[in-house]
Design an enzyme around this catalytic site. Structure first.
Site, PDB file in Angstrom:
ATOM      1  N   ASP A  17       0.822  -1.211   0.000  1.00  0.00           N
ATOM      2  CA  ASP A  17       0.000   0.000   0.000  1.00  0.00           C
ATOM      3  C   ASP A  17       0.861   1.267   0.000  1.00  0.00           C
ATOM      4  O   ASP A  17       1.971   1.270   0.529  1.00  0.00           O
ATOM      5  CB  ASP A  17      -0.926  -0.021   1.232  1.00  0.00           C
ATOM      6  CG  ASP A  17      -2.107   0.919   1.072  1.00  0.00           C
ATOM      7  OD1 ASP A  17      -2.368   1.363  -0.060  1.00  0.00           O
ATOM      8  OD2 ASP A  17      -2.768   1.216   2.084  1.00  0.00           O
ATOM      9  N   HIS A  34       2.353   3.141  -9.119  1.00  0.00           N
ATOM     10  CA  HIS A  34       2.261   1.684  -9.290  1.00  0.00           C
ATOM     11  C   HIS A  34       3.472   1.154 -10.065  1.00  0.00           C
ATOM     12  O   HIS A  34       4.021   0.111  -9.734  1.00  0.00           O
ATOM     13  CB  HIS A  34       0.958   1.305 -10.007  1.00  0.00           C
ATOM     14  CG  HIS A  34      -0.276   1.753  -9.281  1.00  0.00           C
ATOM     15  ND1 HIS A  34      -0.452   1.525  -7.926  1.00  0.00           N
ATOM     16  CD2 HIS A  34      -1.383   2.412  -9.699  1.00  0.00           C
ATOM     17  CE1 HIS A  34      -1.624   2.031  -7.565  1.00  0.00           C
ATOM     18  NE2 HIS A  34      -2.199   2.582  -8.616  1.00  0.00           N
ATOM     19  N   LEU A 128      10.218 -21.238  -4.603  1.00  0.00           N
ATOM     20  CA  LEU A 128       9.298 -20.342  -3.894  1.00  0.00           C
ATOM     21  C   LEU A 128       8.015 -20.211  -4.706  1.00  0.00           C
ATOM     22  O   LEU A 128       8.057 -20.149  -5.935  1.00  0.00           O
ATOM     23  CB  LEU A 128       9.954 -18.959  -3.722  1.00  0.00           C
ATOM     24  CG  LEU A 128       9.165 -17.867  -2.997  1.00  0.00           C
ATOM     25  CD1 LEU A 128      10.128 -16.955  -2.235  1.00  0.00           C
ATOM     26  CD2 LEU A 128       8.331 -17.016  -3.942  1.00  0.00           C
TER      27      LEU A 128
HETATM   28  C1  IPE Z   1      -5.612  -2.693  -0.377  1.00  0.00           C
HETATM   29  O1  IPE Z   1      -5.269  -1.350  -0.444  1.00  0.00           O
HETATM   30  C2  IPE Z   1      -5.461  -3.331  -1.729  1.00  0.00           C
HETATM   31  C3  IPE Z   1      -4.109  -3.441  -2.240  1.00  0.00           C
HETATM   32  C4  IPE Z   1      -3.011  -3.030  -1.664  1.00  0.00           C
HETATM   33  C5  IPE Z   1      -4.001  -4.061  -3.522  1.00  0.00           C
HETATM   34  P1  IPE Z   1      -6.364  -0.194  -0.624  1.00  0.00           P
HETATM   35  O2  IPE Z   1      -5.576   1.070  -0.672  1.00  0.00           O
HETATM   36  O3  IPE Z   1      -7.230  -0.495  -1.778  1.00  0.00           O
HETATM   37  O4  IPE Z   1      -7.212  -0.325   0.712  1.00  0.00           O
HETATM   38  P2  IPE Z   1      -8.011   0.781   1.535  1.00  0.00           P
HETATM   39  O5  IPE Z   1      -8.965   1.416   0.574  1.00  0.00           O
HETATM   40  O6  IPE Z   1      -7.007   1.766   2.040  1.00  0.00           O
HETATM   41  O7  IPE Z   1      -8.659   0.036   2.646  1.00  0.00           O
HETATM   42  C1  IPE Z   2      -1.635   0.195  -3.357  1.00  0.00           C
HETATM   43  O1  IPE Z   2      -1.384   1.547  -3.402  1.00  0.00           O
HETATM   44  C2  IPE Z   2      -1.763  -0.420  -4.728  1.00  0.00           C
HETATM   45  C3  IPE Z   2      -3.137  -0.754  -5.125  1.00  0.00           C
HETATM   46  C4  IPE Z   2      -4.204  -0.633  -4.400  1.00  0.00           C
HETATM   47  C5  IPE Z   2      -3.297  -1.256  -6.475  1.00  0.00           C
HETATM   48  P1  IPE Z   2      -2.566   2.616  -3.416  1.00  0.00           P
HETATM   49  O2  IPE Z   2      -2.883   2.929  -4.821  1.00  0.00           O
HETATM   50  O3  IPE Z   2      -3.693   2.152  -2.590  1.00  0.00           O
HETATM   51  O4  IPE Z   2      -1.848   3.855  -2.742  1.00  0.00           O
HETATM   52  P2  IPE Z   2      -2.515   4.882  -1.742  1.00  0.00           P
HETATM   53  O5  IPE Z   2      -3.060   4.101  -0.589  1.00  0.00           O
HETATM   54  O6  IPE Z   2      -3.581   5.594  -2.500  1.00  0.00           O
HETATM   55  O7  IPE Z   2      -1.384   5.768  -1.347  1.00  0.00           O
HETATM   56 MG    MG Z   3      -4.142   2.371  -0.617  1.00  0.00          MG
END
Ligand code: IPE
Ligand code: IPE
Ligand code: MG
Length: 245
Positions: A17, A34, A128
């Site tokens: 995240d 990303h 793995l």
């Molecule tokens: C969870 O992160 C999903 C992934 C990391 C792929 P999100 O950013 O989508 O989750 P919330 O919205 O903060 O709970």
């Molecule tokens: C996690 O990073 C990746 C995915 C959910 C695909 P985010 O895109 O949720 O990044 P933040 O939480 O908005 O910073």
């Molecule tokens: Mg996020």
């Protein structure tokens, strides 16, 4: 004292995240965050394999993430396809087997095809198992198990009274895999966001502040060190001589 082999978790699961916040911090578009999240995956995978982690599960896209802006979703799908093609030789060279868990029914033909190719192409990897959670929802996974077991019961192939935890575990998308020992979520958020709710029942949780694109070998090793210090009790009392076998 834990034996040496218990210090390295067999299965590490990571909620990657913070890509969007990282991009914003660097004056970039979210999708660029990303893209910058790929290198940490390579580093963590290499380190995990070297240290003897057997399963690495990465939460790459939740079912809820379909609700994000169309251009971000499109960029992510393109990234999955690109990586599935470009990373395959290196994954094979490292002895990594890829398994994808998730709903899959919303994927375009291209994404479905690329991910299947990646699974097929790496099926001989024994060092793995890399589990990619894409279009993943733990609640949906559990509902699908309930549906499948109900179907079997209705068909007379399964006695409802005989359904136990093992039946359930064997019907999950993660069937055959050990439960995660350690769940890491980067970016300081302390929640599971619909990730491995059944499987992580006794996982140790670790929440570093670092945003995913800045996660590296040092941060991963720190997480494993924190894990090694944890006292996993599984509901028993600390002095094992007091527990019933
Ligand atoms: C969870 O992160 C999903 C992934 C990391 C792929 P999100 O950013 O989508 O989750 P919330 O919205 O903060 O709970
Ligand atoms: C996690 O990073 C990746 C995915 C959910 C695909 P985010 O895109 O949720 O990044 P933040 O939480 O908005 O910073
Ligand atoms: Mg996020």
């Amino acid at each position: 004292m834990m034996s040496e082999e218990h210090r390295i978790p067999r299965h590490v699961a990571i909620i990657m995240d913070g890509n969007g916040r990282w991009a914003e911090l660097h004056g970039m578009e979210r999708y660029e965050g990303h893209t910058h999240g790929i290198e940490p995956i390579r580093i963590v995978l290499r380190t995990a394999a070297r240290l003897g982690v057997q399963y690495l599960t990465l939460y790459a896209f939740s079912t809820e993430n379909w609700g994000r802006p169309a251009n971000e979703v499109r960029a992510l799908m393109e990234l999955f396809c690109r990586c599935a093609i470009n990373e395959m030789p290196e994954l094979k060279a490292q002895g990594v087997r890829v398994r994808v868990i998730g709903d899959r029914s919303h994927f375009s033909d291209e994404v479905r095809h690329r991910l299947e190719e990646l699974e097929d192409g790496t099926r001989n990897g024994t060092r793995l198992t890399l589990v990619l959670a894409i279009d993943y929802s733990s609640r949906l996974e559990i509902v699908e198990v309930a549906r499948e077991l109900a179907r079997m019961a209705a068909a007379g192939a399964l006695d409802p009274e005989a359904i136990d935890e093992q039946h359930f575990a064997d019907a999950l998308w993660t069937a055959g895999m050990p439960d995660p020992d350690l769940v890491i979520r980067t970016s300081g958020e302390q929640r599971l966001s619909n990730f491995l709710l059944w499987q992580a029942s006794y996982a140790e949780l670790y929440f570093p502040e670092v945003l995913w694109p800045d996660f590296g070998e040092k941060e991963f090793v720190r997480a494993l060190e924190a894990y090694a210090q944890r006292d996993r009790r599984f509901g028993l009392v600390k002095n094992t001589t007091h527990n019933v076998d």
